[in-house]
Structure formats: C-alpha cells, structure tokens
Design an enzyme around this catalytic site. Structure first.
Site, PDB file in Angstrom:
ATOM      1  N   TYR A 140     -19.441  42.232  14.454  1.00 39.48           N
ATOM      2  CA  TYR A 140     -18.137  42.552  15.101  1.00 39.48           C
ATOM      3  C   TYR A 140     -17.768  41.381  15.979  1.00 39.48           C
ATOM      4  O   TYR A 140     -16.548  41.269  16.803  1.00 39.48           O
ATOM      5  CB  TYR A 140     -18.767  43.566  16.458  1.00 39.48           C
ATOM      6  CG  TYR A 140     -18.282  44.850  16.093  1.00 39.48           C
ATOM      7  CD1 TYR A 140     -19.375  45.496  15.272  1.00 39.48           C
ATOM      8  CD2 TYR A 140     -17.599  46.200  17.450  1.00 39.48           C
ATOM      9  CE1 TYR A 140     -19.071  47.568  14.880  1.00 39.48           C
ATOM     10  CE2 TYR A 140     -17.990  47.092  16.758  1.00 39.48           C
ATOM     11  CZ  TYR A 140     -18.196  47.763  15.860  1.00 39.48           C
ATOM     12  OH  TYR A 140     -18.276  49.384  15.682  1.00 39.48           O
ATOM     13  N   LYS A 191     -31.978  45.587   7.631  1.00 35.23           N
ATOM     14  CA  LYS A 191     -31.502  45.835   6.275  1.00 35.23           C
ATOM     15  C   LYS A 191     -32.406  44.870   5.523  1.00 35.23           C
ATOM     16  O   LYS A 191     -31.260  43.599   4.825  1.00 35.23           O
ATOM     17  CB  LYS A 191     -29.482  45.858   5.401  1.00 35.23           C
ATOM     18  CG  LYS A 191     -29.420  46.159   4.245  1.00 35.23           C
ATOM     19  CD  LYS A 191     -29.913  47.329   4.134  1.00 35.23           C
ATOM     20  CE  LYS A 191     -30.025  47.829   2.567  1.00 35.23           C
ATOM     21  NZ  LYS A 191     -29.863  48.700   1.606  1.00 35.23           N
ATOM     22  N   ASP A 223     -30.567  52.361   5.278  1.00 35.20           N
ATOM     23  CA  ASP A 223     -30.268  53.351   4.544  1.00 35.20           C
ATOM     24  C   ASP A 223     -30.841  54.581   4.811  1.00 35.20           C
ATOM     25  O   ASP A 223     -30.500  55.876   4.953  1.00 35.20           O
ATOM     26  CB  ASP A 223     -29.801  52.893   3.077  1.00 35.20           C
ATOM     27  CG  ASP A 223     -30.965  52.205   2.645  1.00 35.20           C
ATOM     28  OD1 ASP A 223     -32.275  52.023   3.491  1.00 35.20           O
ATOM     29  OD2 ASP A 223     -30.910  51.537   1.509  1.00 35.20           O
ATOM     30  N   ASP A 247     -23.636  51.561  15.513  1.00 34.90           N
ATOM     31  CA  ASP A 247     -21.889  52.149  15.925  1.00 34.90           C
ATOM     32  C   ASP A 247     -22.339  53.371  14.823  1.00 34.90           C
ATOM     33  O   ASP A 247     -21.916  54.352  15.335  1.00 34.90           O
ATOM     34  CB  ASP A 247     -21.369  50.909  15.533  1.00 34.90           C
ATOM     35  CG  ASP A 247     -19.592  51.995  15.498  1.00 34.90           C
ATOM     36  OD1 ASP A 247     -19.200  53.002  16.440  1.00 34.90           O
ATOM     37  OD2 ASP A 247     -18.733  52.016  14.513  1.00 34.90           O
ATOM     38  N   ASP A 251     -22.839  57.917  15.936  1.00 33.08           N
ATOM     39  CA  ASP A 251     -22.376  58.391  15.625  1.00 33.08           C
ATOM     40  C   ASP A 251     -22.836  60.360  15.100  1.00 33.08           C
ATOM     41  O   ASP A 251     -22.734  60.976  15.314  1.00 33.08           O
ATOM     42  CB  ASP A 251     -20.795  58.849  14.846  1.00 33.08           C
ATOM     43  CG  ASP A 251     -19.791  58.369  15.533  1.00 33.08           C
ATOM     44  OD1 ASP A 251     -19.993  57.761  16.230  1.00 33.08           O
ATOM     45  OD2 ASP A 251     -18.719  58.365  14.697  1.00 33.08           O
TER      46      ASP A 251
HETATM   47  C1  IPM Z   1     -17.758  52.800  19.805  1.00 33.22           C
HETATM   48  C2  IPM Z   1     -16.502  52.768  19.214  1.00 33.22           C
HETATM   49  C3  IPM Z   1     -16.081  51.181  19.505  1.00 33.22           C
HETATM   50  C4  IPM Z   1     -17.004  50.563  18.653  1.00 33.22           C
HETATM   51  C5  IPM Z   1     -14.598  51.412  18.475  1.00 33.22           C
HETATM   52  C6  IPM Z   1     -13.531  52.094  19.349  1.00 33.22           C
HETATM   53  C7  IPM Z   1     -13.768  49.942  18.784  1.00 33.22           C
HETATM   54  O1  IPM Z   1     -16.236  53.542  18.393  1.00 33.22           O
HETATM   55  O2  IPM Z   1     -18.121  52.565  20.985  1.00 33.22           O
HETATM   56  O3  IPM Z   1     -19.097  53.424  18.948  1.00 33.22           O
HETATM   57  O4  IPM Z   1     -16.670  50.325  17.705  1.00 33.22           O
HETATM   58  O5  IPM Z   1     -17.459  50.379  18.907  1.00 33.22           O
HETATM   59 MG    MG Z   2     -18.239  53.985  17.347  1.00 39.17          MG
END
Ligand code: IPM
Ligand code: MG
Length: 356
Positions: A140, A191, A223, A247, A251
C-alpha cells in the site's frame, strides 16, 4: 476531558455515524466519561469543500484527538480523480500520519445471525476470529510506485511490496499480545513460497514467537488461508498478515458473520491512540436511503471505549444492547431474514439507544 474526532465521511458514512453519535452521547452522560466530540471533513466531502481528501485542519485535529471515529470514504463521484487526490487517500493519509499500524478486525458471529451467513450454520456457529492486519506498510505504501512509459511506448504500472524487520516485529508482537488474551493461537499468513518479503515476514514471526511461549504459532499461505476461511473458519483464533492480504481476507471473514454491516475495527498506534471505523465502505448505491446498518459503527464506538479510553464498562453495555436488539428481531436489510422485523438505519440506532 477527552477529545473524540468524528469523521463521518461519504456515502452511508454520515447516516451510520448519526446513529453511533446517539449511542455515544448516551453513554458519555450515563458513565460521566467527559468526552467532547468534534467533527471534521475527510474523503470526498473534504474534496468538495477544500479540494483535498485530507485537509491540514483535519489532520491537525486528528493528531490532537484521543480517539477518532470514522464512517466511510469514497464514491463514484470522485473515482476519476488522480490517485493522489482520491477520497481513499484521506483515509490512508490519516493511517500513515498517525502511525496506526495495527488494524484489529474481529469477525464474530452473533448467534442470532447464524442464518444470515452464506455458510451453513454449523460451520460458522460460535465463530470468533481476530484478523490483525498491518496497516501502514507493505504494498500500500511501498516506493517506488506509479505508471511509467517504457522505451517501446508501452505503459507499465508498478508497486513495491516491502516490509522492514521492525515493521514485521511490531505487528507480530501486537498479534501475540492479543492472542494471549484470547485463544492463544496465532496463524501468520504469507506467500513465502513466492515472495521474498514474506520469507522475511515468516522468519521474524518465528523470532517474535520465542517471547510468547504460551502462544502457538502456525503459518499459512494466503491462497490456502482464503480457502480455509470458507471451509473451516473456526480453526482460527488470531490471524496476522500484511496490509493487502489483510484487506482481502478481512472482507472475506466479515461475510462469514452474515454481513459486513456488523463488523467494527480498530487501528492503533504505538501510543494507544486509535481510529475506529466500520469494516464496510461507503456503499454509495444505498446512501441516503436509510437502508444502511449502523451496528458496525455503533460497535466501533464500543471498541473505541475499550481500547483507547479505558472504559470497558460502557463498551460492555453497548455490545449487550446490540445483542438485545437482535434478540428483539430487529434487522436492517443486509441481515434481514424470514420472520424478522425490517427497520431502517435510524430505527436501528434508536432501538440500540433504548436497549442501553
Ligand atoms: C479498508 C478499505 C480501505 C483499504 C480503502 C477504502 C482504502 O478497503 O479499510 O479495508 O484498502 O484499506
Ligand atoms: Mg478493505
């Protein structure tokens, strides 16, 4: 007096924040916490007002705050802007400027919501995992980065995946300390079969583990971790990983619990200062319609009280109130199922306030 900086942001950010503020105001009074809230602009709304996603005034207030509460940033309106001026840069800029390296993303399944998960209830029942994501390094922020034109005229995009020993050690230590307070197991995700940076990551995690003999360390390729999270998620206690893998996996883990609309997060620096935000994004498709689930932001308030303000009692009360409204059968659209009462954003917030 403690200062809380509130950053509602974009999309559903302001509407979920309004509900979280109601809850915060009540516990602030009842527990005489002495919290003073101030609002500032970040993301797209800051771009519209000032031309920049992270105005200097906001950053200054963030530095002075004891804790920061953030809604969400981003939306299609600002998608065409240059990368350096996109709403996301506001969020990434605060993380970096305040050194908020440790991102805690718990994935806890409320038993009342077992039916809302896309996985069978027996696979997710009792799920309680914690993803510890490194938040201020990795691909990042690595340099160099950009898009360049080669001699043959073709363009090439590039980013740099880099972690120093000290960055890895710092996030590793945090993950082990957190594991000590819960299931005493850390799974480090990398990885290392392909990427040198994660070979080093694995080596340093092994070193950190020596200081925590009561915690068991395992390693998993990313993975495989993505697969195991949907195959048998309860095998995990604490997962520690780098910025981008974290990240993605967070999710995925969020969805195990039925809805990303339920999950809070904390981002901490070395001084214990923190920023608290729901794991979900700005959801521009439902913004302004009263459909958003405010519970992730309300639960972020609880995390803020616990981690940055040493106020565990009101945090417990908020979490119990959330559980109570779920028991009452109240559901926003994202967690709605047969026989439950569909409510809008404000009604959900009001119900939590009443249950406090
Ligand atoms: C998160 C989001 C952020 C990230 C974005 C909005 C920059 O997806 O907080 O997970 O990728 O960190
Ligand atoms: Mg995110």
């Amino acid at each position: 007096m403690k200062k809380i900086l509130v950053l509602p942001g974009d999309g559903i950010g302001p509407e979920v924040m309004r509900e979280a503020r109601k809850v915060l105001d009540v516990v602030n009074d009842r527990f005489t916490l002495g919290l003073a809230c101030e609002e500032a602009l970040v993301g797209g709304s800051a771009i519209d007002a000032t031309g920049h996603p992270l105005p200097e005034a906001t950053l200054q207030k963030a530095r002075e705050a004891d804790a920061i509460l953030l809604g969400a940033v981003g939306g299609p309106k600002w998608d065409k802007l240059d990368m350096a001026l996109r709403p996301e840069k506001g969020l990434l800029g605060i993380r970096k400027a305040l050194g908020l390296f440790g991102n805690l993303r718990p994935a806890i399944l409320y038993p009342q919501l077992a039916g809302a998960s896309s996985l069978r209830p027996e696979i997710v029942a009792g799920l309680d995992i914690l993803i510890v994501r490194e938040l201020t390094g990795g691909i990042y922020f690595g340099q160099p980065r950009g898009v360049r034109t080669l001699e043959n005229g073709e363009r090439e995009g590039f980013n740099t995946y880099v972690y120093s020993e000290s960055e890895i050690r710092r996030i590793g230590k945090l993950a082990f300390e957190l594991a000590q307070k819960r299931g005493k197991r850390v799974c480090s995700v990398d990885k290392a079969n392909v990427l040198e940076v994660t070979v080093l990551w694995r080596e340093i995690m092994e070193e950190v583990a020596k200081d925590f003999p009561d915690v068991q360390l395992s390693h998993m390729y990313v993975d495989n971790a993505a697969m195991q999270l949907v195959r048998a998620p309860k095998q995990f206690d604490v997962l520690v990983t780098g910025n981008m893998f974290g990240d993605i996996l967070s999710d995925e883990a969020a969805m195990l619990t039925g809805s990303i609309g339920m999950l809070p997060s904390a981002s901490l620096n070395e001084k214990g200062q923190g920023m608290y935000e729901p794991c979900h994004g700005s959801a521009p498709d439902i913004a302004g319609q009263g459909k958003a689930n405010p519970l992730a932001t309300i639960l972020s308030v609880a995390m803020m009280l616990r981690y940055s303000l040493a106020a565990a009692a009101p945090a417990d009360v908020i979490e119990a109130a959330v559980s109570k409204v779920l028991d009452q059968g109240l559901r926003t659209a994202d967690i709605q199922s047969d026989g439950m009462t569909l409510v809008n954003t404000a009604a959900m917030g009001d119900a939590v306030v009443k249950a406090l």
